[in-house]
Scaffold this motif. Sequence first.
Motif, mmCIF file in Angstrom:
data_model
loop_
_atom_site.group_PDB
_atom_site.id
_atom_site.type_symbol
_atom_site.label_atom_id
_atom_site.label_comp_id
_atom_site.label_asym_id
_atom_site.label_seq_id
_atom_site.Cartn_x
_atom_site.Cartn_y
_atom_site.Cartn_z
ATOM 1 N N ALA A 74 47.707 42.383 31.656
ATOM 2 C CA ALA A 74 48.713 41.323 31.595
ATOM 3 C C ALA A 74 48.140 39.924 31.818
ATOM 4 O O ALA A 74 48.889 38.957 31.861
ATOM 5 N N VAL A 75 46.820 39.796 31.951
ATOM 6 C CA VAL A 75 46.268 38.437 32.005
ATOM 7 C C VAL A 75 45.880 37.926 30.607
ATOM 8 O O VAL A 75 45.451 36.790 30.469
ATOM 9 N N TYR A 76 46.052 38.776 29.599
ATOM 10 C CA TYR A 76 45.767 38.343 28.231
ATOM 11 C C TYR A 76 47.015 38.490 27.369
ATOM 12 O O TYR A 76 47.624 39.554 27.308
ATOM 13 N N ASP A 77 47.394 37.405 26.677
ATOM 14 C CA ASP A 77 48.613 37.422 25.872
ATOM 15 C C ASP A 77 48.372 37.951 24.468
ATOM 16 O O ASP A 77 49.210 38.655 23.920
ATOM 17 N N THR A 78 47.232 37.576 23.875
ATOM 18 C CA THR A 78 46.923 37.987 22.504
ATOM 19 C C THR A 78 45.435 38.350 22.434
ATOM 20 O O THR A 78 44.659 37.950 23.308
ATOM 21 N N PRO A 79 45.018 39.069 21.383
ATOM 22 C CA PRO A 79 43.596 39.438 21.260
ATOM 23 C C PRO A 79 42.682 38.210 21.273
ATOM 24 O O PRO A 79 41.563 38.274 21.777
ATOM 25 N N GLU A 80 43.154 37.077 20.750
ATOM 26 C CA GLU A 80 42.335 35.860 20.710
ATOM 27 C C GLU A 80 41.998 35.364 22.119
ATOM 28 O O GLU A 80 41.032 34.622 22.313
ATOM 29 N N ASP A 81 42.803 35.752 23.101
ATOM 30 C CA ASP A 81 42.583 35.287 24.475
ATOM 31 C C ASP A 81 41.520 36.097 25.221
ATOM 32 O O ASP A 81 41.124 35.731 26.329
ATOM 33 N N VAL A 82 41.084 37.216 24.641
ATOM 34 C CA VAL A 82 40.182 38.112 25.383
ATOM 35 C C VAL A 82 38.728 37.656 25.224
ATOM 36 O O VAL A 82 38.226 37.570 24.101
ATOM 37 N N GLU A 84 34.619 37.694 25.158
ATOM 38 C CA GLU A 84 33.697 38.683 24.574
ATOM 39 C C GLU A 84 33.240 39.733 25.592
ATOM 40 O O GLU A 84 33.153 40.916 25.277
ATOM 41 N N ASP A 85 32.929 39.291 26.822
ATOM 42 C CA ASP A 85 32.399 40.253 27.799
ATOM 43 C C ASP A 85 33.434 41.317 28.167
ATOM 44 O O ASP A 85 33.089 42.468 28.428
ATOM 45 N N VAL A 86 34.711 40.934 28.147
ATOM 46 C CA VAL A 86 35.760 41.929 28.432
ATOM 47 C C VAL A 86 35.895 42.886 27.247
ATOM 48 O O VAL A 86 35.958 44.111 27.430
ATOM 49 N N LYS A 87 35.895 42.317 26.042
ATOM 50 C CA LYS A 87 35.968 43.156 24.824
ATOM 51 C C LYS A 87 34.859 44.206 24.815
ATOM 52 O O LYS A 87 35.065 45.339 24.400
ATOM 53 N N ALA A 88 33.665 43.793 25.245
ATOM 54 C CA ALA A 88 32.489 44.670 25.180
ATOM 55 C C ALA A 88 32.445 45.658 26.352
ATOM 56 O O ALA A 88 31.782 46.685 26.274
ATOM 57 N N ASN A 89 33.164 45.339 27.433
ATOM 58 C CA ASN A 89 33.165 46.193 28.623
ATOM 59 C C ASN A 89 33.610 47.606 28.261
ATOM 60 O O ASN A 89 34.626 47.800 27.602
ATOM 61 N N LYS A 90 32.853 48.594 28.729
ATOM 62 C CA LYS A 90 33.152 49.948 28.247
ATOM 63 C C LYS A 90 34.480 50.486 28.777
ATOM 64 O O LYS A 90 35.073 51.368 28.189
ATOM 65 N N ARG A 91 34.972 49.912 29.885
ATOM 66 C CA ARG A 91 36.282 50.349 30.377
ATOM 67 C C ARG A 91 37.420 49.823 29.492
ATOM 68 O O ARG A 91 38.540 50.325 29.536
ATOM 69 N N TYR A 92 37.137 48.787 28.699
ATOM 70 C CA TYR A 92 38.152 48.215 27.810
ATOM 71 C C TYR A 92 37.989 48.662 26.367
ATOM 72 O O TYR A 92 38.954 48.778 25.618
ATOM 73 N N ALA A 93 36.717 48.895 25.978
ATOM 74 C CA ALA A 93 36.423 49.159 24.569
ATOM 75 C C ALA A 93 37.083 50.445 24.078
ATOM 76 O O ALA A 93 37.404 50.582 22.899
ATOM 77 N N GLY A 94 37.321 51.407 24.993
ATOM 78 C CA GLY A 94 37.907 52.686 24.607
ATOM 79 C C GLY A 94 39.397 52.613 24.308
ATOM 80 O O GLY A 94 39.937 53.494 23.648
ATOM 81 N N ALA A 95 40.073 51.550 24.786
ATOM 82 C CA ALA A 95 41.523 51.445 24.588
ATOM 83 C C ALA A 95 41.830 50.371 23.545
ATOM 84 O O ALA A 95 40.990 49.530 23.247
ATOM 85 N N THR A 99 46.797 43.798 24.921
ATOM 86 C CA THR A 99 47.281 42.478 25.347
ATOM 87 C C THR A 99 48.818 42.504 25.318
ATOM 88 O O THR A 99 49.423 43.371 24.676
ATOM 89 N N VAL A 100 49.424 41.569 26.014
ATOM 90 C CA VAL A 100 50.886 41.613 26.179
ATOM 91 C C VAL A 100 51.600 41.664 24.822
ATOM 92 O O VAL A 100 52.468 42.509 24.593
ATOM 93 N N LYS A 101 51.189 40.765 23.934
ATOM 94 C CA LYS A 101 51.853 40.705 22.626
ATOM 95 C C LYS A 101 51.741 42.040 21.876
ATOM 96 O O LYS A 101 52.717 42.526 21.306
ATOM 97 N N GLU A 102 50.536 42.639 21.935
ATOM 98 C CA GLU A 102 50.317 43.905 21.217
ATOM 99 C C GLU A 102 51.097 45.067 21.847
ATOM 100 O O GLU A 102 51.605 45.937 21.135
ATOM 101 N N VAL A 103 51.172 45.070 23.178
ATOM 102 C CA VAL A 103 51.926 46.140 23.844
ATOM 103 C C VAL A 103 53.390 46.072 23.409
ATOM 104 O O VAL A 103 54.004 47.093 23.076
ATOM 105 N N VAL A 104 53.939 44.868 23.384
ATOM 106 C CA VAL A 104 55.346 44.733 22.994
ATOM 107 C C VAL A 104 55.538 45.159 21.534
ATOM 108 O O VAL A 104 56.512 45.842 21.205
ATOM 109 N N GLU A 105 54.590 44.800 20.673
ATOM 110 C CA GLU A 105 54.673 45.257 19.270
ATOM 111 C C GLU A 105 54.654 46.778 19.192
ATOM 112 O O GLU A 105 55.417 47.381 18.435
ATOM 113 N N SER A 106 53.781 47.409 19.990
ATOM 114 C CA SER A 106 53.711 48.879 19.980
ATOM 115 C C SER A 106 55.021 49.490 20.465
ATOM 116 O O SER A 106 55.514 50.459 19.883
ATOM 117 N N VAL A 107 55.578 48.931 21.552
ATOM 118 C CA VAL A 107 56.850 49.467 22.072
ATOM 119 C C VAL A 107 57.933 49.323 21.005
ATOM 120 O O VAL A 107 58.732 50.240 20.773
#
Length: 286
Positions: A74-82, A84-95, A99-107
């Motif tokens: 919930a600290v990131y609103d859209t993919p553009e806000d993420v 690079e180091d978080v994107k590459a982090n292996k705890r994040y790369a698997g999911a 981001t908030v906007k994407e979660v709401v779209e999925s729901v």
Amino acid sequence: RGKRAFIAGVADDNGYGWAIAKSLAQAGAEILVGTWVPALNIFESSLRRGKFDESRKLQDGSLFEIAKVYPLDAVYDTPEDVPEDVKANKRYAGAKNWTVKEVVESVKNDFGTIDILVHSLANGPEVSKLLSETSRKGYLAALSASSYSYISLLKHFLPIINPGGASLSLTYIASERIIPGYGGGMSSAKAALESDTRVLAFEAGRKKRIRVNTISAGPLGSRAAKAIGFIDTMIDYSYTNAPIQKELNAEEVGNTAAFLASPLASAITGAVIYVDNGLNAMGVGV
Ligand code: NAD
């Protein structure tokens, strides 16, 4: 049809988010949860392996179901806000799509709409520092994770919350009274959350007749609270000094959330509701 709730901030069965999910399920709601990305794997595997089965038990003995678990940061609103180091982090790369906007779209794609939004998350990297020794970065991180995250969730969910719905967050009395130890800007973050509750109640109320309240909860030995370090002292203090001298059960907060989300609370909005055995009303410890 029963109501559908999205609860952000559930990663084990010890915290307020879980208790709220359970009380809403007990009242007949369908439950969706948002789980912090780094905690996702362990939460899902624990669920699958039956580790939470005892605490999933409803009054009739059946186990409540979580219809879907969404990874969320919930600290990131859209993919553009993420970054690079978080994107590459292996705890994040698997999911994906967390981001908030994407979660709401999925729901929206999965379920269409919701009726109840619950924000039960907070994070302050410098919580153990005095406010007067907190860095700008730490302070803003506390506000981003603990206060703006709520604005962002409500903003993105608002188009798919059914009119007459309800939204809730969790706050702590350190927003209005001095609680040494709740540092790093976390006291400020809760003050912002409570003020925002009033303004958001006005805006969501006028737009869609959605009610917005926050529960000021007493101390609970959750994972987040244990990380702060002084929770056992706070629980003892509350037990000794509150008008009602008993341990606070997460279920009592869950039941209040179920009430606030229900038509029984149809005229309650913009409120800070204390669920703390009355400790907030004391002027001195006795
Ligand atoms: P908890 O550990 O059960 O819940 C906090 C959750 O926030 C965790 O699941 C964590 O993974 C999640 N989280 C952290 N950062 C996140 C992010 N960026 N995106 C998505 N999720 C994130 O602990 P809790 O104490 O039940 O906390 C729930 C709420 O209750 C918080 O707002 C907290 O401040 C509030 N509260 C707690 C107490 C207490 O004594 N435990 C008292 C009053 C209020």
